[in-house]
Design a protein around this motif. Structure first.
Motif, PDB file in Angstrom:
ATOM      1  N   ALA A 367       0.845  -1.203   0.000  1.00 61.87           N
ATOM      2  CA  ALA A 367       0.000   0.000   0.000  1.00 61.87           C
ATOM      3  C   ALA A 367       0.881   1.254   0.000  1.00 61.87           C
ATOM      4  CB  ALA A 367      -0.914   0.001   1.217  1.00 61.87           C
ATOM      5  N   GLN A 368       0.743   2.079  -1.026  1.00 61.32           N
ATOM      6  CA  GLN A 368       1.571   3.282  -1.133  1.00 61.32           C
ATOM      7  C   GLN A 368       1.360   4.256   0.028  1.00 61.32           C
ATOM      8  OE1 GLN A 368       0.312   4.556  -5.008  1.00 61.32           O
ATOM      9  NE2 GLN A 368       1.785   3.265  -6.087  1.00 61.32           N
ATOM     10  N   PRO A 369       0.110   4.470   0.503  1.00 63.35           N
ATOM     11  CA  PRO A 369      -0.069   5.388   1.640  1.00 63.35           C
ATOM     12  C   PRO A 369       0.672   4.947   2.902  1.00 63.35           C
ATOM     13  CG  PRO A 369      -2.163   5.015   0.532  1.00 63.35           C
ATOM     14  CD  PRO A 369      -1.198   4.045  -0.052  1.00 63.35           C
ATOM     15  N   VAL A 370       0.821   3.639   3.090  1.00 64.98           N
ATOM     16  CA  VAL A 370       1.545   3.151   4.266  1.00 64.98           C
ATOM     17  C   VAL A 370       3.021   3.508   4.156  1.00 64.98           C
ATOM     18  CG1 VAL A 370       2.201   1.095   5.584  1.00 64.98           C
ATOM     19  CG2 VAL A 370      -0.112   1.280   4.636  1.00 64.98           C
ATOM     20  N   ARG A 371       3.601   3.324   2.966  1.00 63.60           N
ATOM     21  CA  ARG A 371       5.013   3.679   2.773  1.00 63.60           C
ATOM     22  C   ARG A 371       5.202   5.187   2.905  1.00 63.60           C
ATOM     23  NH1 ARG A 371       4.300   0.589  -1.827  1.00 63.60           N
ATOM     24  NH2 ARG A 371       5.029   2.259  -3.208  1.00 63.60           N
ATOM     25  N   ALA A 372       4.224   5.951   2.428  1.00 64.18           N
ATOM     26  CA  ALA A 372       4.308   7.412   2.559  1.00 64.18           C
ATOM     27  C   ALA A 372       4.280   7.825   4.032  1.00 64.18           C
ATOM     28  CB  ALA A 372       3.163   8.077   1.800  1.00 64.18           C
ATOM     29  N   ALA A 373       3.438   7.164   4.826  1.00 65.57           N
ATOM     30  CA  ALA A 373       3.379   7.462   6.266  1.00 65.57           C
ATOM     31  C   ALA A 373       4.700   7.106   6.938  1.00 65.57           C
ATOM     32  CB  ALA A 373       2.222   6.699   6.909  1.00 65.57           C
ATOM     33  N   LEU A 374       5.289   5.987   6.524  1.00 69.67           N
ATOM     34  CA  LEU A 374       6.589   5.584   7.083  1.00 69.67           C
ATOM     35  C   LEU A 374       7.653   6.625   6.749  1.00 69.67           C
ATOM     36  CD1 LEU A 374       8.410   3.472   8.457  1.00 69.67           C
ATOM     37  CD2 LEU A 374       8.652   2.370   6.210  1.00 69.67           C
ATOM     38  N   ALA A 375       7.653   7.100   5.509  1.00 74.24           N
ATOM     39  CA  ALA A 375       8.636   8.116   5.108  1.00 74.24           C
ATOM     40  C   ALA A 375       8.475   9.392   5.927  1.00 74.24           C
ATOM     41  CB  ALA A 375       8.483   8.422   3.615  1.00 74.24           C
ATOM     42  N   GLN A 376       7.245   9.691   6.334  1.00 73.32           N
ATOM     43  CA  GLN A 376       6.980  10.912   7.094  1.00 73.32           C
ATOM     44  C   GLN A 376       7.556  10.851   8.506  1.00 73.32           C
ATOM     45  OE1 GLN A 376       5.372  13.625   5.758  1.00 73.32           O
ATOM     46  NE2 GLN A 376       5.808  14.729   7.648  1.00 73.32           N
ATOM     47  N   SER A 399      17.408   5.115   2.082  1.00 71.42           N
ATOM     48  CA  SER A 399      17.817   5.140   0.679  1.00 71.42           C
ATOM     49  C   SER A 399      16.736   4.551  -0.218  1.00 71.42           C
ATOM     50  CB  SER A 399      19.129   4.360   0.520  1.00 71.42           C
ATOM     51  OG  SER A 399      19.548   4.368  -0.825  1.00 71.42           O
ATOM     52  N   ASP A 400      16.129   3.439   0.205  1.00 75.54           N
ATOM     53  CA  ASP A 400      15.071   2.812  -0.598  1.00 75.54           C
ATOM     54  C   ASP A 400      13.851   3.720  -0.718  1.00 75.54           C
ATOM     55  OD1 ASP A 400      16.660   0.613  -0.925  1.00 75.54           O
ATOM     56  OD2 ASP A 400      15.710  -0.562   0.692  1.00 75.54           O
ATOM     57  N   LEU A 401      13.477   4.385   0.374  1.00 78.59           N
ATOM     58  CA  LEU A 401      12.312   5.274   0.336  1.00 78.59           C
ATOM     59  C   LEU A 401      12.553   6.479  -0.563  1.00 78.59           C
ATOM     60  CD1 LEU A 401      11.232   5.207   4.102  1.00 78.59           C
ATOM     61  CD2 LEU A 401      10.080   4.099   2.182  1.00 78.59           C
ATOM     62  N   MET A 402      13.807   6.960  -0.610  1.00 79.09           N
ATOM     63  CA  MET A 402      14.123   8.079  -1.502  1.00 79.09           C
ATOM     64  C   MET A 402      14.029   7.686  -2.972  1.00 79.09           C
ATOM     65  SD  MET A 402      17.268  10.157   0.296  1.00 79.09           S
ATOM     66  CE  MET A 402      16.985  11.238   1.702  1.00 79.09           C
ATOM     67  N   LYS A 403      14.094   6.377  -3.242  1.00 83.00           N
ATOM     68  CA  LYS A 403      14.005   5.894  -4.625  1.00 83.00           C
ATOM     69  C   LYS A 403      12.640   5.283  -4.930  1.00 83.00           C
ATOM     70  CE  LYS A 403      18.900   4.618  -4.345  1.00 83.00           C
ATOM     71  NZ  LYS A 403      19.836   3.474  -4.249  1.00 83.00           N
ATOM     72  N   ASP A 404      11.699   5.396  -4.003  1.00 80.96           N
ATOM     73  CA  ASP A 404      10.392   4.757  -4.172  1.00 80.96           C
ATOM     74  C   ASP A 404       9.697   5.272  -5.428  1.00 80.96           C
ATOM     75  OD1 ASP A 404       8.392   3.110  -2.137  1.00 80.96           O
ATOM     76  OD2 ASP A 404       7.311   4.365  -3.568  1.00 80.96           O
ATOM     77  N   GLU A 405       8.965   4.389  -6.098  1.00 85.11           N
ATOM     78  CA  GLU A 405       8.291   4.766  -7.348  1.00 85.11           C
ATOM     79  C   GLU A 405       7.117   5.709  -7.106  1.00 85.11           C
ATOM     80  OE1 GLU A 405       5.340   0.859  -7.437  1.00 85.11           O
ATOM     81  OE2 GLU A 405       6.862   1.112  -8.987  1.00 85.11           O
ATOM     82  N   PHE A 406       6.580   5.723  -5.902  1.00 91.53           N
ATOM     83  CA  PHE A 406       5.437   6.573  -5.571  1.00 91.53           C
ATOM     84  C   PHE A 406       5.951   7.933  -5.110  1.00 91.53           C
ATOM     85  CE2 PHE A 406       1.712   7.384  -2.557  1.00 91.53           C
ATOM     86  CZ  PHE A 406       0.895   7.825  -3.582  1.00 91.53           C
ATOM     87  N   HIS A 407       5.537   8.993  -5.795  1.00 93.60           N
ATOM     88  CA  HIS A 407       6.150  10.300  -5.545  1.00 93.60           C
ATOM     89  C   HIS A 407       5.845  10.845  -4.153  1.00 93.60           C
ATOM     90  CE1 HIS A 407       2.122  11.569  -6.956  1.00 93.60           C
ATOM     91  NE2 HIS A 407       2.307  12.614  -6.195  1.00 93.60           N
ATOM     92  N   ASP A 408       4.689  10.483  -3.552  1.00 96.12           N
ATOM     93  CA  ASP A 408       4.400  10.956  -2.197  1.00 96.12           C
ATOM     94  C   ASP A 408       5.382  10.385  -1.171  1.00 96.12           C
ATOM     95  OD1 ASP A 408       2.382  12.573  -2.938  1.00 96.12           O
ATOM     96  OD2 ASP A 408       0.743  11.418  -2.041  1.00 96.12           O
ATOM     97  N   VAL A 409       5.832   9.156  -1.421  1.00101.40           N
ATOM     98  CA  VAL A 409       6.829   8.565  -0.529  1.00101.40           C
ATOM     99  C   VAL A 409       8.132   9.359  -0.620  1.00101.40           C
ATOM    100  CG1 VAL A 409       8.146   6.484   0.003  1.00101.40           C
ATOM    101  CG2 VAL A 409       5.781   6.290  -0.797  1.00101.40           C
ATOM    102  N   ARG A 410       8.570   9.641  -1.830  1.00 99.34           N
ATOM    103  CA  ARG A 410       9.804  10.419  -2.004  1.00 99.34           C
ATOM    104  C   ARG A 410       9.653  11.815  -1.407  1.00 99.34           C
ATOM    105  NH1 ARG A 410       9.009   8.593  -7.240  1.00 99.34           N
ATOM    106  NH2 ARG A 410       8.936  10.697  -8.129  1.00 99.34           N
ATOM    107  N   LEU A 411       8.498  12.409  -1.626  1.00100.56           N
ATOM    108  CA  LEU A 411       8.266  13.762  -1.105  1.00100.56           C
ATOM    109  C   LEU A 411       8.339  13.789   0.418  1.00100.56           C
ATOM    110  CD1 LEU A 411       7.428  16.712  -1.604  1.00100.56           C
ATOM    111  CD2 LEU A 411       5.046  15.964  -1.553  1.00100.56           C
ATOM    112  N   ASN A 412       7.727  12.810   1.077  1.00103.44           N
ATOM    113  CA  ASN A 412       7.717  12.788   2.538  1.00103.44           C
ATOM    114  C   ASN A 412       9.101  12.563   3.128  1.00103.44           C
ATOM    115  OD1 ASN A 412       4.998  13.228   2.488  1.00103.44           O
ATOM    116  ND2 ASN A 412       4.394  11.165   3.074  1.00103.44           N
ATOM    117  N   ILE A 413       9.881  11.675   2.522  1.00102.50           N
ATOM    118  CA  ILE A 413      11.222  11.424   3.062  1.00102.50           C
ATOM    119  C   ILE A 413      12.136  12.615   2.802  1.00102.50           C
ATOM    120  CG2 ILE A 413      12.113  10.242   1.001  1.00102.50           C
ATOM    121  CD1 ILE A 413      12.843   9.221   4.621  1.00102.50           C
TER     122      ILE A 413
END
Length: 620
Positions: A367-376, A399-413
């Motif tokens: 789930a992309q929102p879960v990874r985005a919350a983790l990055a936050q 490092s993996d979160l900064m390369k995530d395909e979902f842009h909200d994850v990258r934005l949050n980290i």
């Protein structure tokens, strides 16, 4: 002469007749005003077939009361509006009843000392079938008694009991649930025990809607109860509702009630009464109940204390982070940031024991929102853990979160990149994250580019001038030419921070020439405007002599640009420079004033305006 006299007599006669007619009309108007009865007019208006006229009259009830005065309002208006809501045909007009429920509270301003007359009609409206009418009636009742608490023992408490015991239809009992907290707060001591018993009866009512209403108001009710009364009478009811099988909304309401109760009890009492409710809610079959626990987990920890949090609540948070529902997992991760604040903040040991082991799985959550919350939350967690633990346990995940395909994850980290880099230190950044950060500066999504740009001043202070020049400067300067205005604007704002960190000499010798080189006729006019906007920021660390030698010539050149936007930006910047710096009389008279004077007659009106302002500043 005779003809002139005849005309004069005729005009005099006409004037006399007109005067008499005016006097007659004035007398008639006075008689009408004397005979006009505002109450009769109001009665006529609310019987009108037009809903707009009817509701408009009700909404102007304050004007009627003001015109009648206090005594007539009490003697005539209040009895009428008390009866009219119970008589045909208006008692079936829901819009009319709703407006009346709202206006009764307004009338309380016009019947000072007689507010008790408004309780009865509002009690009638509180038993209506339509929800919005009942809610408004309850709101008006609470408004009136909050302003005059002495009404509660004699009027509101009996009203609450009557509504709570009405058996013909459940709606009155639902309204009673909303009145209990206010009634109990201002009731006499001898009235409170019967109120608790009546509320307890509603919590066990056969009608599900009544039980739900009682559960939703329980947190307000227990907040006004004494601790002893809570433990003796209300705890059993609270536990009973938390076991409600038919409605998950009741169990959700019990989670919010737990927050109030836990703050009232000691640690030992919480261990006896509330911990079991929290644990059961965290395992509830309804995802909404589990979601409520996840969202409010930080408040539950704060209310229960550090010992209960460690021994009982942290395992439940781990369970919520593994929940089947992605919304529950997301909120369980997001709440970690709040759990790091306050007097009962999670410690590094608690993070390493309970939280960090879950991060690897969450980092690959489907789930992309879960990874985005983790990055936050990674940044705040890293700050608590410190450098060594972050390098060992979080570096690869970051490092993996900064390369995530979902842009909200990258934005949050990326939004915490500065904090993460401060924790990790320069050496670790250069070896592990720098290449990724460089790539994010040219990311496809402009919000990510903007977020990275906002972190550049922190990185610059960590790197120092030499490393900044070799690793980030080119990419940062390229952001001043970004195709998105918001990114360019963010870059302009960060220039000042970087120059203040590195000092005036570095700015004049190194940064300023690179900024000035970006102003070229071949560049788009937006890029030339961006360069002009940078100059006030960069000049904050420069001396007046350096500004005259390096900045002013470019501004003079910009006043002759072919694009009007560039010319008026040049005039605005000149005005700011004159206001903020002492450029010297020679520079003003020989360079600035002639250039600005030429623009007084510019074809573009905006250029003229700013040129005139700049010229006025020169003359000042």
């Amino acid at each position: 002469l005779k003809a002139r006299e005849g005309l004069s007599r005729a005009l005099l006669g006409l004037a006399s007749a007109l005067f008499a007619k005016c006097i007659g009309r004035a007398s008639a108007l006075r008689e009408m005003s004397i005979e006009f009865n505002v109450l009769d007019f109001f009665k006529e208006e609310i019987r009108n077939d037009s809903p707009a006229i009817k509701i408009g009259a009700v909404n102007k009830l304050s004007l009627i009361a003001s015109a009648l005065g206090t005594q007539k309002t009490v003697d005539e208006l209040i009895p009428y509006v008390t009866n009219v809501v119970q008589e045909e045909p208006l008692r079936d007009d829901e819009e009319f009843l709703f407006s009346m429920a709202k206006q009764y509270s307004v009338l309380s301003d016009y019947v000072i000392g007689h507010e008790d007359l408004l309780i009865a009609p509002l009690e009638h409206l509180a038993a209506q079938e339509e929800t919005v009418i009942r809610d408004q009636a309850v709101q008006s009742l609470c408004y009136i008694v909050e302003r005059k608490p002495s009404l509660v023992p004699e009027y509101l408490v009996p009203t609450t009991h009557r509504l709570a015991t009405k058996t013909d239809f459940f709606t009155a009992r639902v309204s009673a649930c909303a009145l209990f907290p206010t009634a109990y707060r201002y009731a006499d001591d001898e009235q409170r025990e019967p109120l608790r018993k009546a509320y307890t009866a509603l919590c066990a009512d056969d009608t599900p809607m009544v039980r739900r209403a009682a559960a939703h108001k329980m947190r307000d009710f227990v907040s006004v109860c004494d601790k002893q009364d809570l433990l003796s009478d209300m705890i059993s009811v609270y536990k009973q509702l938390s076991q409600e099988d038919t409605q998950d909304t009741i169990r959700v309401a019990c989670v919010y009630t737990t927050l109030v109760i836990a703050n009232m009890l000691t640690a030992e009492e919480n261990r006896t009464h509330t911990v079991s409710v929290i644990k059961e809610a965290a395992e509830d079959r309804s995802w909404r109940v589990r979601l409520t626990v996840a969202k409010n987990f930080d408040q539950l920890c704060s209310a229960c204390g550090q010992e209960i949090t460690t021994s009982h609540l942290m395992p439940k948070l781990v369970q919520l982070m593994k929940d089947n529902e992605q919304e529950v997992r997301k909120e369980a991760v997001r709440v970690i940031e709040q759990c790091l604040k306050g007097p009962c903040a999670l410690t590094g040991e608690q993070l390493q024991t309970y939280i960090l082991p879950q991060f690897q799985n969450l980092g690959t959550d489907p789930a992309q929102p879960v990874r985005a919350a983790l990055a936050q939350v990674i940044g705040p967690v890293a700050k608590v853990l410190g450098r060594d633990a972050t390098q060992r346990q979080l570096l690869n995940l970051i490092s993996d979160l900064m390369k995530d395909e979902f842009h909200d994850v990258r934005l949050n980290i990326v939004s915490h990149a500065g904090l993460i880099c401060e924790v990790l230190g320069v050496e670790c950044i250069v070896h592990s994250l720098l290449h990724t950060i460089q790539n994010l500066l040219v990311d496809n999504h402009w919000r990510i580019r903007q977020s990275v740009v906002e972190q550049v001043p922190v990185l610059a202070r960590l790197f120092g001038p030499e490393m900044f020049q070799s690793k980030l400067e080119v990419l940062f300067l390229s952001s001043l030419r970004d195709c998105v205005h918001t990114v360019r604007h963010s870059s302009i704002e960060q220039v000042k921070e970087i120059t203040m960190a590195f000092g005036a000499k570095w700015t004049v010798d190194h940064m300023l020439p690179k900024i000035l080189d970006q102003y070229t006729p071949s560049a788009g006019y937006a890029h030339r405007v961006t360069t002009l906007h940078v100059l006030p920021r960069i000049s904050a660390v420069m001396s007046d002599q350096d500004i005259v030698a390096s900045v002013v010539p470019l501004l003079i050149k910009a006043t002759k640009d072919a694009v009007p936007n560039v010319r008026f930006c040049a005039c605005k910047t000149i005005y700011w420079m004159l206001e903020s710096h002492n450029l010297g009389k020679m520079c003003i008279e020989s360079l600035i004033k002639p250039a600005v004077k030429e623009l007084e007659q510019d074809p573009d009106i905006d250029v003229q305006f700013y040129a005139q302002r700049a010229l006025a500043r020169c003359n000042a």
